[in-house]
Design a protein around this motif. Structure first.
Motif, PDB file in Angstrom:
ATOM      1  N   ILE A   7      21.822  12.571  32.887  1.00  0.00           N
ATOM      2  CA  ILE A   7      23.038  11.863  32.471  1.00  0.00           C
ATOM      3  C   ILE A   7      24.215  12.830  32.382  1.00  0.00           C
ATOM      4  CG2 ILE A   7      24.105  10.638  30.530  1.00  0.00           C
ATOM      5  CD1 ILE A   7      21.279   9.339  30.104  1.00  0.00           C
ATOM      6  N   LEU A   8      23.984  14.019  31.857  1.00  0.00           N
ATOM      7  CA  LEU A   8      25.050  15.034  31.819  1.00  0.00           C
ATOM      8  C   LEU A   8      25.490  15.425  33.229  1.00  0.00           C
ATOM      9  CD1 LEU A   8      23.862  17.372  28.921  1.00  0.00           C
ATOM     10  CD2 LEU A   8      25.842  15.835  28.934  1.00  0.00           C
ATOM     11  N   ALA A   9      24.527  15.522  34.140  1.00  0.00           N
ATOM     12  CA  ALA A   9      24.869  15.829  35.540  1.00  0.00           C
ATOM     13  C   ALA A   9      25.758  14.736  36.124  1.00  0.00           C
ATOM     14  CB  ALA A   9      23.593  15.980  36.369  1.00  0.00           C
ATOM     15  N   GLY A  10      25.433  13.480  35.839  1.00  0.00           N
ATOM     16  CA  GLY A  10      26.264  12.370  36.310  1.00  0.00           C
ATOM     17  C   GLY A  10      27.652  12.401  35.699  1.00  0.00           C
ATOM     18  N   CYS A  11      27.728  12.757  34.423  1.00  0.00           N
ATOM     19  CA  CYS A  11      29.043  12.874  33.769  1.00  0.00           C
ATOM     20  C   CYS A  11      29.864  13.996  34.384  1.00  0.00           C
ATOM     21  CB  CYS A  11      28.867  13.093  32.272  1.00  0.00           C
ATOM     22  SG  CYS A  11      28.219  11.641  31.407  1.00  0.00           S
ATOM     23  N   CYS A  12      29.209  15.074  34.762  1.00  0.00           N
ATOM     24  CA  CYS A  12      29.923  16.164  35.446  1.00  0.00           C
ATOM     25  C   CYS A  12      30.429  15.704  36.806  1.00  0.00           C
ATOM     26  CB  CYS A  12      29.021  17.386  35.606  1.00  0.00           C
ATOM     27  SG  CYS A  12      28.722  18.259  34.062  1.00  0.00           S
ATOM     28  N   GLU A  13      29.675  14.816  37.454  1.00  0.00           N
ATOM     29  CA  GLU A  13      30.145  14.261  38.729  1.00  0.00           C
ATOM     30  C   GLU A  13      31.413  13.439  38.510  1.00  0.00           C
ATOM     31  OE1 GLU A  13      28.513  11.934  42.665  1.00  0.00           O
ATOM     32  OE2 GLU A  13      27.327  11.835  40.841  1.00  0.00           O
ATOM     33  N   VAL A  14      31.434  12.670  37.443  1.00  0.00           N
ATOM     34  CA  VAL A  14      32.649  11.929  37.085  1.00  0.00           C
ATOM     35  C   VAL A  14      33.776  12.918  36.793  1.00  0.00           C
ATOM     36  CG1 VAL A  14      33.688  10.329  35.437  1.00  0.00           C
ATOM     37  CG2 VAL A  14      31.335   9.968  36.207  1.00  0.00           C
ATOM     38  N   PRO A  57      11.373  12.292  39.579  1.00  0.00           N
ATOM     39  CA  PRO A  57      11.296  12.251  41.041  1.00  0.00           C
ATOM     40  C   PRO A  57      12.685  12.183  41.681  1.00  0.00           C
ATOM     41  CG  PRO A  57       9.799  10.635  40.057  1.00  0.00           C
ATOM     42  CD  PRO A  57      10.638  11.190  38.949  1.00  0.00           C
ATOM     43  N   ILE A  58      12.870  12.903  42.774  1.00  0.00           N
ATOM     44  CA  ILE A  58      14.176  12.945  43.454  1.00  0.00           C
ATOM     45  C   ILE A  58      14.612  11.550  43.897  1.00  0.00           C
ATOM     46  CG2 ILE A  58      13.260  13.463  45.752  1.00  0.00           C
ATOM     47  CD1 ILE A  58      16.459  14.962  44.290  1.00  0.00           C
ATOM     48  N   GLY A  59      13.648  10.711  44.256  1.00  0.00           N
ATOM     49  CA  GLY A  59      13.957   9.351  44.689  1.00  0.00           C
ATOM     50  C   GLY A  59      14.524   8.491  43.572  1.00  0.00           C
ATOM     51  N   THR A  60      14.340   8.896  42.345  1.00  0.00           N
ATOM     52  CA  THR A  60      14.937   8.220  41.195  1.00  0.00           C
ATOM     53  C   THR A  60      16.160   8.977  40.702  1.00  0.00           C
ATOM     54  OG1 THR A  60      12.783   7.376  40.503  1.00  0.00           O
ATOM     55  CG2 THR A  60      14.509   7.415  38.837  1.00  0.00           C
ATOM     56  N   ALA A  61      16.039  10.292  40.580  1.00  0.00           N
ATOM     57  CA  ALA A  61      17.120  11.098  40.007  1.00  0.00           C
ATOM     58  C   ALA A  61      18.405  11.027  40.834  1.00  0.00           C
ATOM     59  CB  ALA A  61      16.673  12.547  39.854  1.00  0.00           C
ATOM     60  N   TYR A  62      18.281  11.158  42.140  1.00  0.00           N
ATOM     61  CA  TYR A  62      19.486  11.190  42.971  1.00  0.00           C
ATOM     62  C   TYR A  62      20.254   9.867  42.915  1.00  0.00           C
ATOM     63  CZ  TYR A  62      22.659  12.211  46.768  1.00  0.00           C
ATOM     64  OH  TYR A  62      23.791  12.406  47.515  1.00  0.00           O
ATOM     65  N   PRO A  63      19.590   8.716  43.071  1.00  0.00           N
ATOM     66  CA  PRO A  63      20.354   7.461  42.944  1.00  0.00           C
ATOM     67  C   PRO A  63      20.970   7.257  41.560  1.00  0.00           C
ATOM     68  CG  PRO A  63      18.271   7.061  44.036  1.00  0.00           C
ATOM     69  CD  PRO A  63      18.235   8.470  43.527  1.00  0.00           C
ATOM     70  N   VAL A  64      20.261   7.666  40.507  1.00  0.00           N
ATOM     71  CA  VAL A  64      20.829   7.543  39.160  1.00  0.00           C
ATOM     72  C   VAL A  64      22.066   8.430  39.032  1.00  0.00           C
ATOM     73  CG1 VAL A  64      20.417   8.027  36.708  1.00  0.00           C
ATOM     74  CG2 VAL A  64      18.679   6.824  38.057  1.00  0.00           C
ATOM     75  N   LEU A  96      25.785  -2.296  41.576  1.00  0.00           N
ATOM     76  CA  LEU A  96      25.311  -0.910  41.652  1.00  0.00           C
ATOM     77  C   LEU A  96      24.517  -0.552  40.391  1.00  0.00           C
ATOM     78  CD1 LEU A  96      25.230   1.840  43.039  1.00  0.00           C
ATOM     79  CD2 LEU A  96      27.434   2.341  42.006  1.00  0.00           C
ATOM     80  N   ILE A  97      25.043  -0.920  39.243  1.00  0.00           N
ATOM     81  CA  ILE A  97      24.345  -0.660  37.985  1.00  0.00           C
ATOM     82  C   ILE A  97      22.995  -1.385  37.979  1.00  0.00           C
ATOM     83  CG2 ILE A  97      24.389  -1.039  35.484  1.00  0.00           C
ATOM     84  CD1 ILE A  97      27.492  -0.699  35.701  1.00  0.00           C
ATOM     85  N   ALA A  98      22.995  -2.641  38.385  1.00  0.00           N
ATOM     86  CA  ALA A  98      21.743  -3.406  38.416  1.00  0.00           C
ATOM     87  C   ALA A  98      20.735  -2.773  39.372  1.00  0.00           C
ATOM     88  CB  ALA A  98      22.024  -4.849  38.828  1.00  0.00           C
ATOM     89  N   SER A  99      21.201  -2.247  40.479  1.00  0.00           N
ATOM     90  CA  SER A  99      20.307  -1.596  41.445  1.00  0.00           C
ATOM     91  C   SER A  99      19.684  -0.330  40.870  1.00  0.00           C
ATOM     92  CB  SER A  99      21.068  -1.261  42.730  1.00  0.00           C
ATOM     93  OG  SER A  99      21.521  -2.441  43.349  1.00  0.00           O
ATOM     94  N   VAL A 100      20.474   0.477  40.182  1.00  0.00           N
ATOM     95  CA  VAL A 100      19.952   1.714  39.590  1.00  0.00           C
ATOM     96  C   VAL A 100      18.946   1.379  38.487  1.00  0.00           C
ATOM     97  CG1 VAL A 100      20.570   3.740  38.217  1.00  0.00           C
ATOM     98  CG2 VAL A 100      21.930   3.133  40.222  1.00  0.00           C
ATOM     99  N   VAL A 101      19.248   0.379  37.662  1.00  0.00           N
ATOM    100  CA  VAL A 101      18.318  -0.033  36.614  1.00  0.00           C
ATOM    101  C   VAL A 101      17.029  -0.563  37.238  1.00  0.00           C
ATOM    102  CG1 VAL A 101      17.921  -1.737  34.761  1.00  0.00           C
ATOM    103  CG2 VAL A 101      20.086  -0.472  34.877  1.00  0.00           C
ATOM    104  N   GLY A 102      17.153  -1.361  38.300  1.00  0.00           N
ATOM    105  CA  GLY A 102      15.977  -1.870  38.995  1.00  0.00           C
ATOM    106  C   GLY A 102      15.127  -0.762  39.573  1.00  0.00           C
ATOM    107  N   LEU A 103      15.765   0.237  40.138  1.00  0.00           N
ATOM    108  CA  LEU A 103      15.035   1.374  40.689  1.00  0.00           C
ATOM    109  C   LEU A 103      14.241   2.095  39.605  1.00  0.00           C
ATOM    110  CD1 LEU A 103      14.488   3.133  43.179  1.00  0.00           C
ATOM    111  CD2 LEU A 103      16.522   4.448  42.589  1.00  0.00           C
TER     112      LEU A 103
END
Length: 107
Positions: A7-14, A57-64, A96-103
């Motif tokens: 989550i911190l990584a995503g915030c840094c992306e923002v 897993p990268i398949g989860t982390a990267y999309p999140v 997009l949010i629904a897709s990430v939650v679904g993943l």
């Protein structure tokens, strides 16, 4: 702990998207100050993402990570840079949010 790091990584992306937005119309030293902040946030985001993928897993982390960045960047654009909040922008951000939650739920 890995999810907090992600989550911190995503915030840094923002954060790096915000810094990039602040460079619009600037020249000289102010431009380079925002670009330096952009570079720091970019590197920090990538390092934190790499750390999170040691257990997620990268398949989860990267999309999140990209989802947090995309949604956060749209919200920063709307609330900070006064970009339009059209129905379609909000609709696609919601999907997009629904897709990430679904993943995450399928993990």
């Amino acid at each position: 702990m890995s999810w907090i790091i992600l989550i911190l990584a995503g915030c840094c992306e923002v954060g790096f998207a915000f810094c990039l937005g602040k460079t619009k119309g600037l020249t000289g030293l102010p431009y380079w100050e925002w670009m330096a902040a952009f570079a720091v946030m970019y590197v920090l985001s990538a390092v934190l993402l790499a750390r999170a993928t040691q257990t997620i897993p990268i398949g989860t982390a990267y999309p999140v990570w990209t989802g947090i960045g995309a949604v956060g960047s749209v919200l920063v654009g709307i609330f900070v840079f006064h970009e339009p909040a059209t129905f379609w922008r909000i609709f696609f951000v919601t999907t997009l949010i629904a897709s990430v939650v679904g993943l995450k739920m399928m993990e």
